[in-house]
Design a protein around this motif. Structure first.
Motif, PDB file in Angstrom:
ATOM      1  N   PRO A  16       0.804  -1.224   0.000  1.00  0.00           N
ATOM      2  CA  PRO A  16       0.000   0.000   0.000  1.00  0.00           C
ATOM      3  C   PRO A  16       0.837   1.274   0.000  1.00  0.00           C
ATOM      4  O   PRO A  16       0.467   2.270  -0.639  1.00  0.00           O
ATOM      5  CB  PRO A  16      -0.834  -0.123   1.287  1.00  0.00           C
ATOM      6  N   LEU A  17       1.973   1.241   0.690  1.00  0.00           N
ATOM      7  CA  LEU A  17       2.813   2.432   0.707  1.00  0.00           C
ATOM      8  C   LEU A  17       3.370   2.722  -0.684  1.00  0.00           C
ATOM      9  O   LEU A  17       3.492   3.886  -1.101  1.00  0.00           O
ATOM     10  CB  LEU A  17       3.956   2.261   1.707  1.00  0.00           C
ATOM     11  N   THR A  18       3.705   1.651  -1.410  1.00  0.00           N
ATOM     12  CA  THR A  18       4.193   1.845  -2.781  1.00  0.00           C
ATOM     13  C   THR A  18       3.118   2.474  -3.649  1.00  0.00           C
ATOM     14  O   THR A  18       3.381   3.403  -4.436  1.00  0.00           O
ATOM     15  CB  THR A  18       4.647   0.494  -3.373  1.00  0.00           C
ATOM     16  N   SER A  19       1.860   1.951  -3.509  1.00  0.00           N
ATOM     17  CA  SER A  19       0.744   2.511  -4.288  1.00  0.00           C
ATOM     18  C   SER A  19       0.495   3.964  -3.923  1.00  0.00           C
ATOM     19  O   SER A  19       0.326   4.828  -4.802  1.00  0.00           O
ATOM     20  CB  SER A  19      -0.520   1.680  -4.041  1.00  0.00           C
ATOM     21  N   ILE A  20       0.483   4.256  -2.630  1.00  0.00           N
ATOM     22  CA  ILE A  20       0.216   5.630  -2.189  1.00  0.00           C
ATOM     23  C   ILE A  20       1.312   6.573  -2.678  1.00  0.00           C
ATOM     24  O   ILE A  20       1.047   7.666  -3.211  1.00  0.00           O
ATOM     25  CB  ILE A  20       0.115   5.673  -0.651  1.00  0.00           C
ATOM     26  N   LYS A  21       2.570   6.138  -2.522  1.00  0.00           N
ATOM     27  CA  LYS A  21       3.670   6.991  -2.949  1.00  0.00           C
ATOM     28  C   LYS A  21       3.644   7.207  -4.473  1.00  0.00           C
ATOM     29  O   LYS A  21       3.860   8.319  -4.982  1.00  0.00           O
ATOM     30  CB  LYS A  21       5.005   6.354  -2.528  1.00  0.00           C
ATOM     31  N   GLY A  22       3.365   6.112  -5.210  1.00  0.00           N
ATOM     32  CA  GLY A  22       3.350   6.217  -6.678  1.00  0.00           C
ATOM     33  C   GLY A  22       2.273   7.174  -7.165  1.00  0.00           C
ATOM     34  O   GLY A  22       2.540   8.043  -8.010  1.00  0.00           O
ATOM     35  N   TRP A  23       1.057   7.030  -6.650  1.00  0.00           N
ATOM     36  CA  TRP A  23      -0.017   7.911  -7.091  1.00  0.00           C
ATOM     37  C   TRP A  23       0.180   9.333  -6.584  1.00  0.00           C
ATOM     38  O   TRP A  23      -0.154  10.295  -7.292  1.00  0.00           O
ATOM     39  CB  TRP A  23      -1.369   7.367  -6.617  1.00  0.00           C
ATOM     40  N   ALA A  24       0.734   9.484  -5.367  1.00  0.00           N
ATOM     41  CA  ALA A  24       0.991  10.832  -4.874  1.00  0.00           C
ATOM     42  C   ALA A  24       2.018  11.538  -5.746  1.00  0.00           C
ATOM     43  O   ALA A  24       1.867  12.729  -6.082  1.00  0.00           O
ATOM     44  CB  ALA A  24       1.488  10.774  -3.426  1.00  0.00           C
TER      45      ALA A  24
ATOM     46  N   ILE B  75      -6.590  11.416 -12.127  1.00  0.00           N
ATOM     47  CA  ILE B  75      -6.285  11.968 -10.798  1.00  0.00           C
ATOM     48  C   ILE B  75      -7.308  11.479  -9.778  1.00  0.00           C
ATOM     49  O   ILE B  75      -6.964  11.103  -8.655  1.00  0.00           O
ATOM     50  CB  ILE B  75      -6.239  13.509 -10.857  1.00  0.00           C
ATOM     51  N   GLN B  76      -8.623  11.459 -10.205  1.00  0.00           N
ATOM     52  CA  GLN B  76      -9.667  10.994  -9.290  1.00  0.00           C
ATOM     53  C   GLN B  76      -9.474   9.519  -8.933  1.00  0.00           C
ATOM     54  O   GLN B  76      -9.614   9.115  -7.773  1.00  0.00           O
ATOM     55  CB  GLN B  76     -11.049  11.200  -9.940  1.00  0.00           C
ATOM     56  N   ASP B  77      -9.105   8.730  -9.929  1.00  0.00           N
ATOM     57  CA  ASP B  77      -8.835   7.298  -9.672  1.00  0.00           C
ATOM     58  C   ASP B  77      -7.664   7.135  -8.706  1.00  0.00           C
ATOM     59  O   ASP B  77      -7.689   6.291  -7.801  1.00  0.00           O
ATOM     60  CB  ASP B  77      -8.533   6.568 -10.984  1.00  0.00           C
ATOM     61  N   GLY B  78      -6.643   7.957  -8.916  1.00  0.00           N
ATOM     62  CA  GLY B  78      -5.478   7.888  -8.044  1.00  0.00           C
ATOM     63  C   GLY B  78      -5.822   8.221  -6.599  1.00  0.00           C
ATOM     64  O   GLY B  78      -5.356   7.560  -5.651  1.00  0.00           O
ATOM     65  N   LEU B  79      -6.638   9.296  -6.430  1.00  0.00           N
ATOM     66  CA  LEU B  79      -7.049   9.673  -5.078  1.00  0.00           C
ATOM     67  C   LEU B  79      -7.890   8.573  -4.424  1.00  0.00           C
ATOM     68  O   LEU B  79      -7.746   8.304  -3.221  1.00  0.00           O
ATOM     69  CB  LEU B  79      -7.838  10.983  -5.132  1.00  0.00           C
TER      70      LEU B  79
ATOM     71  N   VAL C  13      -6.995   6.650  -0.959  1.00  0.00           N
ATOM     72  CA  VAL C  13      -7.935   6.508   0.163  1.00  0.00           C
ATOM     73  C   VAL C  13      -8.133   5.026   0.523  1.00  0.00           C
ATOM     74  O   VAL C  13      -8.119   4.629   1.692  1.00  0.00           O
ATOM     75  CB  VAL C  13      -9.283   7.166  -0.183  1.00  0.00           C
ATOM     76  N   LYS C  14      -8.289   4.205  -0.514  1.00  0.00           N
ATOM     77  CA  LYS C  14      -8.518   2.778  -0.292  1.00  0.00           C
ATOM     78  C   LYS C  14      -7.309   2.125   0.399  1.00  0.00           C
ATOM     79  O   LYS C  14      -7.448   1.345   1.350  1.00  0.00           O
ATOM     80  CB  LYS C  14      -8.801   2.099  -1.631  1.00  0.00           C
ATOM     81  N   GLU C  15      -6.108   2.457  -0.089  1.00  0.00           N
ATOM     82  CA  GLU C  15      -4.896   1.880   0.505  1.00  0.00           C
ATOM     83  C   GLU C  15      -4.669   2.419   1.919  1.00  0.00           C
ATOM     84  O   GLU C  15      -4.166   1.715   2.794  1.00  0.00           O
ATOM     85  CB  GLU C  15      -3.678   2.179  -0.374  1.00  0.00           C
ATOM     86  N   SER C  16      -5.076   3.696   2.157  1.00  0.00           N
ATOM     87  CA  SER C  16      -4.964   4.255   3.506  1.00  0.00           C
ATOM     88  C   SER C  16      -5.897   3.515   4.466  1.00  0.00           C
ATOM     89  O   SER C  16      -5.522   3.213   5.611  1.00  0.00           O
ATOM     90  CB  SER C  16      -5.300   5.749   3.494  1.00  0.00           C
ATOM     91  N   ASP C  17      -7.128   3.231   4.002  1.00  0.00           N
ATOM     92  CA  ASP C  17      -8.051   2.450   4.830  1.00  0.00           C
ATOM     93  C   ASP C  17      -7.485   1.059   5.113  1.00  0.00           C
ATOM     94  O   ASP C  17      -7.611   0.534   6.228  1.00  0.00           O
ATOM     95  CB  ASP C  17      -9.416   2.317   4.133  1.00  0.00           C
TER      96      ASP C  17
END
Length: 471
Positions: free
Chosen positions: A268-276, A290-294, A298-302
Motif C-alpha cells: 500500500p505504501l508503494t501505491s500511495i507513494k506512486g499515485w501521490a 487523478i480521481q482514480d489515483g485519489l 484513500v482505499k490503501e490508507s483504509d
C-alpha cells in the motif's frame, strides 16, 4: 566448557551436602539403635543375674525362718554355717542390723561394716540390690549384691546378702557390644557408598540440565534435555524444554510479524507513494485519472488503518492488557446493528445476507468486542463467497449459552488448512487476509468471555463458524 567449570563447585557442594546429610542421619540412627541394643543386652544379662540371686537369697531366708528360727543367729552361724551357702555359688554374708558382718563365706566373720544401698533396703524389710565396685586382690572388681531380711518368729534378726562377680558378664556384654559396633561400622560404610551413588544419581542429571540451560541462555534453542525420570528433575527437564519451545515459538512469531509487516506495508505504501508522485506532477492534468489515483490512495490508507488496528489489537492481547467492558446487552439489538452495517456491502457484492435473532435473555458481555468478532467473521464470509451466494448470521439460546452462527456457501477451507486457520499470522492458499490475525484475535475475545469458537468447513461447500458464550 566455561559453564561446566563454573558449575563444578556448586555440583560438588550439592553432592557433599547430600552425602553429609545422609551420613549424619545414618550415624544418628546407628548410634541410637546400637545404644539401645547395648543397653537392653546389659539389662537382660544383669536382670538374669539379679533374678537368680533373688531366688537363691529368698530360698535361703525362707529356709532359715522355717527351720532355724528357734535358735539365735549367732548360734546358727557357728553350728550351721553350710546351710546359708548350700544353694548358691555366690559369696554369702550374714549381717547384723547394725551392719557388722557376722559371717562371710570367704572368711569367718569380719569387723567390716556394710552400708550399701542393698543392705539399707533389706534392713527396712525389703529386697535390696546394689551394683558397684569393690577392692579385692589388688584390683577393683565389678559385683552385684542382693540383700534380704532374715526373720525369726516374725521379727527381723539380720540380713542375708549374696554377692557375685559381674566380670564374666561384663566380658560377654563387651564382646556382644563389639559385634554390634562392627556391624554399625559396616552399615555406616555401606551407607556412605550408597549415599555417594544416590548423590551422583541426583547431581548428574542436574549437571546435564545446568549445562543445557547454559547453552540455551547463550542462544542455542535447538537443544533439548533428555528426560530420564518421572520425578521433580524430570518435571524440571520438561519445564525447560517447554520454555525453550515457547521461546522458539515467540521468536518465530516475531520473525513472522516483522516479515508480514514489512511485506504488507510495502504494497500500500508503494501505491500511495506512486499515485501521490503522479498527482503532484504539474504536467499530469487528466482529471479522471487523478480521481482514480485519489480513490486508490484513500482505499490503501483504509487498508493500512485496518492493518494497524489489527496489529494493535494483537499487541494488546499478547501483552494481556485487554480488559472487557461487560454490560447488560440485548443481543437482538446487537444483531440488528450488524444486519444494518453489513446489508449495504451485501447488496454491493450481490450476496444474499440474512441476520436472525431468536428470543435471548440479556447477558453480560463486552458488546463492542463481540461486535468486532461478528463483523470480522462476516467479513471473512463475504470475502470467500461468490456473487449470488448466501451468508447468514443466526443467534439463539441453547443450554445456558448464547450461540452465534455465521454460515456461508463460499469456497470453504481445505481439510489440510482447517486446523491452522486460527493460528497467528497464518494465511492459507486462498486467504485474502492482510495480517493473518483476524481469527486469532476473535478467538482471544471469545476466550475472554469464557466462550468457545469453532470452525467447520468443507472445500467447495462453505463454512460454518460457531461462537458460544455462557450466559
Amino acid at each position: 566448557m566455561t559453564g561446566d567449570k563454573n558449575n563444578k563447585p556448586v555440583q560438588k557442594s550439592i553432592r557433599a551436602r547430600l552425602v553429609g546429610n545422609f551420613i549424619i542421619i545414618i550415624l544418628i540412627s546407628v548410634l541410637a539403635f546400637e545404644g539401645l541394643l547395648i543397653y537392653f543386652t546389659r539389662f537382660y544379662f544383669y536382670g538374669n543375674v539379679e533374678s537368680i540371686l533373688t531366688n537363691q537369697v529368698r530360698t535361703a531366708s525362707d529356709f532359715y525362718a522355717q527351720y532355724f528360727s528357734n535358735v539365735s543367729l549367732e548360734v546358727n552361724i557357728i553350728d550351721n554355717t553350710d546351710v546359708f551357702w548350700r544353694q548358691t555359688n555366690a559369696q554369702v554374708q550374714i549381717i547384723q542390723k547394725d551392719g557388722i558382718v557376722l559371717l562371710d563365706s570367704e572368711g569367718m566373720g569380719s569387723e567390716q561394716k556394710v552400708q550399701t544401698a542393698d543392705f539399707k533396703d533389706a534392713v527396712q524389710g525389703e529386697k535390696g540390690v546394689w551394683t558397684g565396685f569393690i577392692q579385692g586382690g589388688g584390683r577393683k572388681e565389678h559385683i552385684m549384691a542382693v540383700a534380704y531380711p532374715l526373720k525369726a518368729d516374725g521379727e527381723q534378726v539380720g540380713v542375708i546378702r549374696f554377692v557375685t562377680s559381674l566380670s564374666d558378664i561384663d566380658r560377654i556384654i563387651f564382646n556382644i557390644s563389639g559385634i554390634f559396633i562392627i556391624i554399625g561400622v559396616v552399615v555406616v560404610l555401606v551407607t556412605i557408598i550408597i549415599s555417594v551413588i544416590l548423590a551422583h544419581s541426583i547431581v548428574h542429571p542436574l549437571r546435564d540440565i545446568t549445562s543445557a540451560a547454559g547453552m540455551m541462555a547463550k542462544g542455542n534453542l535447538d537443544i533439548r534435555i533428555k528426560k530420564g525420570r518421572n520425578d521433580e528433575i524430570g518435571v524440571l527437564s520438561d519445564t525447560l524444554n517447554y520454555m525453550v519451545t515457547e521461546v522458539q515459538n515467540r521468536e518465530r512469531i516475531k520473525n513472522d510479524f516483522i516479515s508480514m509487516v514489512s511485506h504488507e506495508l510495502r504494497t500500500p505504501l508503494t501505491s500511495i507513494k506512486g499515485w501521490a508522485s503522479t498527482i503532484i506532477d504539474d504536467e499530469f492534468t487528466d482529471r479522471e485519472i487523478i480521481q482514480d489515483g485519489l480513490n486508490i490512495i484513500v482505499k490503501e490508507s483504509d487498508r493500512l488503518t485496518n492493518m494497524v488496528e489489527e496489529l494493535l489489537d494483537f499487541s494488546r492481547f499478547v501483552s494481556e492488557k485487554v480488559e472487557l467492558d461487560r454490560q447488560k446487552t440485548d443481543v437482538s439489538q446487537l444483531i440488528d446493528y450488524i444486519r444494518k452495517h453489513m446489508i449495504t456491502r451485501a447488496k454491493k457484492e450481490n450476496i444474499n445476507f440474512t441476520a436472525v435473532c431468536e428470543e435471548i435473555p440479556e447477558i453480560d458481555l463486552d458488546r463492542n468486542k463481540l461486535k468486532q468478532v461478528l463483523l470480522n467473521l462476516l467479513g471473512n464470509a463475504f470475502k470467500f463467497t461468490q456473487p449470488g451466494g448466501n451468508v447468514a448470521l443466526r443467534a439463539f439460546h441453547d443450554q445456558g449459552q448464547v450461540v452465534f452462527k455465521v454460515e456461508d456457501n463460499g469456497c470453504g477451507i481445505s481439510s489440510e488448512e482447517l486446523p491452522f486457520v486460527k493460528e497467528k499470522f497464518y494465511k492459507g492458499k486462498n486467504s485474502k487476509s492482510q495480517t493473518g490475525l483476524g481469527l486469532s484475535i476473535c478467538e482471544e475475545i471469545v476466550r475472554l468471555h469464557n466462550g468457545e469458537l469453532t470452525i467447520e468447513s468443507r472445500q467447495g461447500e462453505g463454512t460454518v463458524v460457531t461462537v458460544k458464550i455462557p450466559c
